[in-house]
Write an enzyme that holds these catalytic residues in place. Sequence first.
Site: not given
Length: 171
Positions: A7, A66, A138
């Site tokens: 991420d 992502e 996260d």
Amino acid sequence: MLILGIDPGSRITGYGVINSVGSKNEYVASGCIRIKGDALPERLQQVFEGVTEVISRYCPQEMAIEQVFMARNADSALKLGQARGVAIVAGTNQELPIYEYAARKVKQSVVGNGSADKAQVQHMVAHILKLPGLPQVDAADGLAIALCHAHTRTNLVQMAGARSNRKGRWR
């Protein structure tokens, strides 16, 4: 198969590593690469070095990340895109295949709702991987990206098996 989920962020980059065998997914590790400093080139170097260190430590076979989404403003989106780019380069330098997933697809895969909030993602990641507590936000996103990739791989393998040829006909 060890899968690394990333991420990306220019201040905090979350990661998660899972071991995926068939439809079974086991937690291996997760955490955050916390970026210090104000100069963007220095922060990007820290993202690169942090992702490279995670790859060296856990030796994943594939990496999922992502995709960029439109952030609150263009400047934030550009910084996020740059952090994402250096994370991808860290993976390709280690010869990892890289897979990209939209945030909505990750949430749909893990929570069942593409509009889920971060708390729902945290809760479902902890539940799916049978974690004793909630991972940091996260890190949970990194694990969710890895889980999304594992689910996608499993579904593709199942679909390929269902299309096998039997007496000249497709099942």
